[in-house]
Design a protein around this motif. Structure first.
Motif, PDB file in Angstrom:
ATOM      1  N   GLN A  87       0.850  -1.198   0.000  1.00 49.78           N
ATOM      2  CA  GLN A  87       0.000   0.000   0.000  1.00 49.78           C
ATOM      3  C   GLN A  87       0.885   1.248   0.000  1.00 49.78           C
ATOM      4  OE1 GLN A  87      -3.349  -0.230  -0.203  1.00 49.78           O
ATOM      5  NE2 GLN A  87      -3.125  -2.465  -0.269  1.00 49.78           N
ATOM      6  N   LEU A  88       1.107   1.832  -1.167  1.00 47.89           N
ATOM      7  CA  LEU A  88       2.052   2.941  -1.311  1.00 47.89           C
ATOM      8  C   LEU A  88       1.585   4.214  -0.605  1.00 47.89           C
ATOM      9  CD1 LEU A  88       3.062   2.501  -5.073  1.00 47.89           C
ATOM     10  CD2 LEU A  88       4.262   1.698  -3.037  1.00 47.89           C
ATOM     11  N   SER A 113      10.761   7.470  -4.135  1.00 42.83           N
ATOM     12  CA  SER A 113      10.692   6.011  -4.027  1.00 42.83           C
ATOM     13  C   SER A 113       9.279   5.511  -4.319  1.00 42.83           C
ATOM     14  CB  SER A 113      11.139   5.582  -2.618  1.00 42.83           C
ATOM     15  OG  SER A 113      10.950   4.202  -2.438  1.00 42.83           O
ATOM     16  N   VAL A 114       8.301   6.255  -3.824  1.00 49.20           N
ATOM     17  CA  VAL A 114       6.903   5.883  -4.077  1.00 49.20           C
ATOM     18  C   VAL A 114       6.603   5.930  -5.570  1.00 49.20           C
ATOM     19  CG1 VAL A 114       4.503   6.608  -3.773  1.00 49.20           C
ATOM     20  CG2 VAL A 114       6.049   6.591  -1.812  1.00 49.20           C
ATOM     21  N   LEU A 115       7.020   7.001  -6.238  1.00 45.66           N
ATOM     22  CA  LEU A 115       6.784   7.125  -7.681  1.00 45.66           C
ATOM     23  C   LEU A 115       7.449   6.000  -8.454  1.00 45.66           C
ATOM     24  CD1 LEU A 115       7.198  10.992  -8.157  1.00 45.66           C
ATOM     25  CD2 LEU A 115       5.071   9.690  -8.275  1.00 45.66           C
ATOM     26  N   LYS A 116       8.622   5.624  -7.997  1.00 47.24           N
ATOM     27  CA  LYS A 116       9.356   4.554  -8.670  1.00 47.24           C
ATOM     28  C   LYS A 116       8.626   3.221  -8.573  1.00 47.24           C
ATOM     29  CE  LYS A 116      13.862   2.225  -8.649  1.00 47.24           C
ATOM     30  NZ  LYS A 116      15.180   2.129  -7.965  1.00 47.24           N
ATOM     31  N   ASP A 117       7.915   3.005  -7.469  1.00 45.52           N
ATOM     32  CA  ASP A 117       7.277   1.714  -7.219  1.00 45.52           C
ATOM     33  C   ASP A 117       5.817   1.651  -7.668  1.00 45.52           C
ATOM     34  OD1 ASP A 117       9.629   0.812  -6.132  1.00 45.52           O
ATOM     35  OD2 ASP A 117       9.049   1.186  -4.054  1.00 45.52           O
ATOM     36  N   VAL A 118       5.312   2.716  -8.332  1.00 46.44           N
ATOM     37  CA  VAL A 118       3.940   2.681  -8.844  1.00 46.44           C
ATOM     38  C   VAL A 118       3.783   1.511  -9.810  1.00 46.44           C
ATOM     39  CG1 VAL A 118       2.203   3.883 -10.224  1.00 46.44           C
ATOM     40  CG2 VAL A 118       3.553   5.144  -8.555  1.00 46.44           C
ATOM     41  N   GLN A 119       2.706   0.768  -9.674  1.00 44.46           N
ATOM     42  CA  GLN A 119       2.455  -0.404 -10.508  1.00 44.46           C
ATOM     43  C   GLN A 119       1.594  -0.034 -11.723  1.00 44.46           C
ATOM     44  OE1 GLN A 119       3.907  -3.517  -9.744  1.00 44.46           O
ATOM     45  NE2 GLN A 119       4.969  -2.072  -8.387  1.00 44.46           N
ATOM     46  N   PRO A 120       1.735  -0.770 -12.817  1.00 45.48           N
ATOM     47  CA  PRO A 120       0.951  -0.469 -14.029  1.00 45.48           C
ATOM     48  C   PRO A 120      -0.500  -0.928 -13.910  1.00 45.48           C
ATOM     49  CG  PRO A 120       2.317  -2.393 -14.393  1.00 45.48           C
ATOM     50  CD  PRO A 120       2.692  -1.872 -13.031  1.00 45.48           C
ATOM     51  N   LYS A 121      -1.149  -0.474 -12.854  1.00 45.37           N
ATOM     52  CA  LYS A 121      -2.550  -0.801 -12.617  1.00 45.37           C
ATOM     53  C   LYS A 121      -3.273   0.475 -12.200  1.00 45.37           C
ATOM     54  CE  LYS A 121      -1.473  -5.541 -11.185  1.00 45.37           C
ATOM     55  NZ  LYS A 121      -1.513  -6.534 -10.081  1.00 45.37           N
ATOM     56  N   ASP A 122      -4.480   0.614 -12.680  1.00 44.74           N
ATOM     57  CA  ASP A 122      -5.220   1.852 -12.434  1.00 44.74           C
ATOM     58  C   ASP A 122      -5.389   2.138 -10.943  1.00 44.74           C
ATOM     59  OD1 ASP A 122      -7.002   4.103 -13.419  1.00 44.74           O
ATOM     60  OD2 ASP A 122      -8.436   2.976 -12.217  1.00 44.74           O
ATOM     61  N   ALA A 144       2.624  11.316 -10.641  1.00 48.86           N
ATOM     62  CA  ALA A 144       2.049   9.971 -10.522  1.00 48.86           C
ATOM     63  C   ALA A 144       1.164   9.653 -11.728  1.00 48.86           C
ATOM     64  CB  ALA A 144       1.239   9.863  -9.232  1.00 48.86           C
ATOM     65  N   LEU A 145       0.361  10.628 -12.163  1.00 47.50           N
ATOM     66  CA  LEU A 145      -0.504  10.409 -13.316  1.00 47.50           C
ATOM     67  C   LEU A 145       0.301  10.275 -14.608  1.00 47.50           C
ATOM     68  CD1 LEU A 145      -3.341  12.964 -12.447  1.00 47.50           C
ATOM     69  CD2 LEU A 145      -3.434  10.475 -12.222  1.00 47.50           C
ATOM     70  N   MET A 146       1.332  11.089 -14.761  1.00 44.31           N
ATOM     71  CA  MET A 146       2.173  10.994 -15.960  1.00 44.31           C
ATOM     72  C   MET A 146       2.898   9.652 -16.009  1.00 44.31           C
ATOM     73  SD  MET A 146       1.641  13.603 -17.761  1.00 44.31           S
ATOM     74  CE  MET A 146       1.273  15.356 -17.850  1.00 44.31           C
ATOM     75  N   LYS A 147       3.369   9.202 -14.832  1.00 50.75           N
ATOM     76  CA  LYS A 147       4.016   7.885 -14.759  1.00 50.75           C
ATOM     77  C   LYS A 147       2.998   6.802 -15.116  1.00 50.75           C
ATOM     78  CE  LYS A 147       7.119   4.747 -13.356  1.00 50.75           C
ATOM     79  NZ  LYS A 147       7.435   4.599 -11.926  1.00 50.75           N
ATOM     80  N   LEU A 151       3.094   3.784 -17.953  1.00 49.54           N
ATOM     81  CA  LEU A 151       2.948   2.384 -17.572  1.00 49.54           C
ATOM     82  C   LEU A 151       1.788   1.717 -18.302  1.00 49.54           C
ATOM     83  CD1 LEU A 151       3.545   2.656 -13.709  1.00 49.54           C
ATOM     84  CD2 LEU A 151       5.103   1.674 -15.398  1.00 49.54           C
ATOM     85  N   LEU A 152       0.697   2.460 -18.519  1.00 49.27           N
ATOM     86  CA  LEU A 152      -0.473   1.904 -19.189  1.00 49.27           C
ATOM     87  C   LEU A 152      -0.383   2.009 -20.707  1.00 49.27           C
ATOM     88  CD1 LEU A 152      -3.314   3.334 -16.892  1.00 49.27           C
ATOM     89  CD2 LEU A 152      -2.342   1.025 -16.862  1.00 49.27           C
ATOM     90  N   GLY A 153       0.574   2.800 -21.199  1.00 48.38           N
ATOM     91  CA  GLY A 153       0.708   2.992 -22.642  1.00 48.38           C
ATOM     92  C   GLY A 153      -0.443   3.769 -23.243  1.00 48.38           C
ATOM     93  N   ASP A 154      -1.028   4.687 -22.473  1.00 51.93           N
ATOM     94  CA  ASP A 154      -2.177   5.477 -22.936  1.00 51.93           C
ATOM     95  C   ASP A 154      -1.912   6.947 -22.639  1.00 51.93           C
ATOM     96  OD1 ASP A 154      -4.576   6.614 -23.563  1.00 51.93           O
ATOM     97  OD2 ASP A 154      -5.798   5.398 -22.196  1.00 51.93           O
TER      98      ASP A 154
END
Length: 623
Positions: A87-88, A113-122, A144-147, A151-154
């Motif tokens: 839970q980030l 560190s939190v931004l680095k660990d964001v997962q490619p899930k909504d 976070a949104l740009m990352k 990650l989502l390729g959108d």
């Protein structure tokens, strides 16, 4: 048996402990709500870490923040991070503790560190975004949104959230870039979303700087990518949103030619422009459609609309240009000759008759036209009676009082419960008002105050009160003069002079003699500067000034009514008219909104409330 007793005791202890924990949680929450943070903190601390769900944790976290106990906040956040490593948001909480305790380096390190660990899930992306946003960390929320997009390729994901942050940060250029980028692939499904973003941004555009920014941006994109129709559509919409109808017309013509359309877009633009008092643009748009020729599917509609808008322009402009009247009358005559009187729309014939009588000053021609129309009226009784009412208007214009009142009475007797019948009755009462038969006029107006048509009922009430208020005032003046030598001005045959002058001025307006009416309204004010007719005369003068395009003078008169006569009958009329003046003519949209808002607040039963609400919502940018 002994084992059973031990088990029972254990269960009782467990139940009591659970009950105590539940009681502690409830009491701690109550202390927090009551701002008794020290008591709340003591109870929250007693709750075992494993029992602190997210709900309890955040209340405890906020309690420690209120107590400025940063050391304990850090311990609590760290323990939560260990319990829920995936839970980030808890790591954002920890970083925030470092930040508010002036450990900036550690805070930045934790956030990165939190931004680095964001997962490619909504859900992971939104969790981090919301965590940063609730801490006021907009830049990190944006990151976070740009990352998340990568990650989502959108590259269009989270457009609303991103533009909301740009708006909060005051980065209008970036906001517009996002809105325009939504349609870069020429996908129409994104146009509405782009429009919503732009419209929200332009709500507080007092100096039109934002409008210039988005306009320039879209123009450049159109030039660079001419094959992208979405840019053209979006710019066309922006022009109309800002009421820049001449610019919209240029684009509408271009789109019509490029896409080989039938002129529908220009017809719609003409209607919108005319509603906003830009008659010249509306006329030019309709001329373009008419030029397509009689084989065009929109030809007949364009021709009748063109005549209607030209008539609107003439009727809302002073002084009247006789050359425009003559040219328009020729257009009407040619259309009637081509179609025949019976085939022409009712409103068209009524308008043509008004043009002949009230603007060209050819009432005899109007009478001939209307008598012909009455003979050819085969659709229904209503159509024939509408022509009769207009014929009565023309007869009254010619001072043929008896002919006019006879026609009004015939229509009222024929259709007493219909709108046209009540309109005729109202006009007949106004005729009595014009010729000074105030008592008879009032008796008829009082009957119409219960008319089924709200507008007629409202107008009837207004004139009835106008007469009764002035009669009361006149009686008071007469009683004060008892015993004094009577003058010719206030002799029996010349009583109620201010009201007679007002009635004469109103009749001059009916005859379209605005300049003479303006002078007569001045006489009303001069005769009785403190009387009940002052606000009425001021209001009518303001309407005349608006037609003369003297908007600043009209503004001053309307403000005078609002300031000095706010408890009288025309206050809501003046507020609404001032709002329209700011909206359409002075182009001060904030002032217009203020007028509409004040009207809705102070005059909730006004006839204008619904219209004011619609104007207000449109100007505010409601979708």
């Amino acid at each position: 048996m002994r084992k059973f007793l031990l088990l029972l005791v254990s269960l009782l202890v467990c139940v009591c402990t659970m009950a105590q924990q539940t009681t502690d949680e409830q009491l701690a929450m109550q202390y927090y709500k009551d701002a008794e943070y020290e008591k709340a903190g003591e109870l929250f601390e007693k709750i075992p870490i494993t029992k602190r769900n997210a709900y309890i944790y955040y209340y405890y976290y906020q309690t420690l923040f209120q107590l400025r106990d940063f050391d304990q906040m850090e311990k609590v956040a760290k323990k939560q991070c260990k319990l829920f490593p995936d839970q980030l948001r808890y790591r954002v909480d920890l970083g925030y503790v470092y930040e508010i305790s002036n450990q900036i380096g550690k805070a930045e390190k934790e956030y990165q560190s939190v931004l680095k660990d964001v997962q490619p899930k909504d859900y992971s992306i939104r969790d981090v975004y919301n965590s940063f946003l609730t801490k006021g960390k907009r830049e990190y929320a944006l990151d976070a949104l740009m990352k998340g997009r990568k990650l989502l390729g959108d590259d269009k994901a989270y457009a609303k959230e991103i533009t909301d942050i740009y708006s909060q940060l005051g980065r209008t250029d970036k906001l517009f870039e996002e809105a325009v980028a939504l349609v870069k692939d020429n996908e129409e499904k994104f146009i509405q979303q782009s429009e919503e973003i732009i419209q929200n941004a332009l709500i507080d555009d007092e100096n039109f700087q934002k409008y210039q920014t988005i306009k320039t941006m879209l123009q450049k994109n159109m030039q660079k990518y001419p094959e992208n129709d979405c840019y053209t559509s979006l710019l066309y919409w922006v022009y109309q949103l800002n009421r820049d109808y001449p610019e919209a017309l240029v684009l509408a013509k271009a789109m019509d030619k490029k896409n080989k359309e039938d002129g529908t877009k220009l017809l719609q633009l003409a209607l919108t422009a005319s509603q906003n008092h830009d008659y010249n643009t509306a006329i030019e748009a309709l001329n373009y459609v008419v030029a397509k020729g009689s084989n065009s599917p929109q030809y007949d509609k364009a021709v009748t609309s063109l005549l209607d808008i030209k008539y609107q322009k003439i009727s809302n402009t002073l002084p009247i240009k006789m050359s425009d009247v003559i040219a328009l009358e020729s257009d009407y005559r040619n259309f009637v000759a081509e179609k025949g009187v019976a085939a022409c729309p009712t409103d068209f014939i009524l308008q043509y008759a008004s043009l002949l009588a009230f603007y060209k000053n050819s009432p005899d021609e109007a009478v001939t036209l209307l008598e012909d129309a009455i003979q050819n009226a085969t659709r229904d009784a209503k159509q024939k009676n509408e022509y009769k009412v207009k014929l009565a208007d023309v007869q009254l214009y010619m001072d043929n009082v008896w002919d006019a009142t006879l026609l009004y009475s015939q229509v009222n007797q024929d259709m007493p419960n219909e709108e046209i019948g009540q309109t005729a009755k109202f006009k007949n009462a106004k005729l009595s008002f014009y010729i000074g038969e105030f008592a008879w006029a009032k008796s008829q107006l009082d009957v119409l105050r219960s008319a089924t048509t709200k507008l007629i009922a409202n107008d009837a009430m207004y004139f009835s009160l106008l007469i009764s208020d002035n009669e009361e005032e006149n009686e008071e003046e007469a009683s004060e003069e008892d015993g004094e030598e009577e003058t010719d001005l206030f002799s029996d045959q010349n009583t109620n002079i201010p009201l007679q002058y007002y009635a004469k001025a109103d009749f001059l307006l009916f005859q379209n003699k605005a300049e003479d009416a303006y002078q007569m309204f001045d006489s009303v004010i001069t005769l009785s500067p403190l009387g009940t007719l002052v606000d009425d005369a001021l209001y009518q003068k303001a309407l005349i000034l608006i037609k003369k395009k003297d908007f600043l003078s009209a503004e001053q008169l309307l403000k005078k009514i609002i300031d000095a006569h706010y408890t009288e009958l025309l206050a809501d009329d003046a507020l609404f008219k001032l709002g329209e003046l700011y909206e359409y003519d002075i182009h001060d949209l904030q002032q217009a909104m203020d007028c509409y808002k004040k009207l809705m607040r102070d005059f909730p039963s006004s006839l204008y409330v619904n219209e004011a609400r619609n104007h207000f919502r449109t100007l505010r940018g409601d979708m």
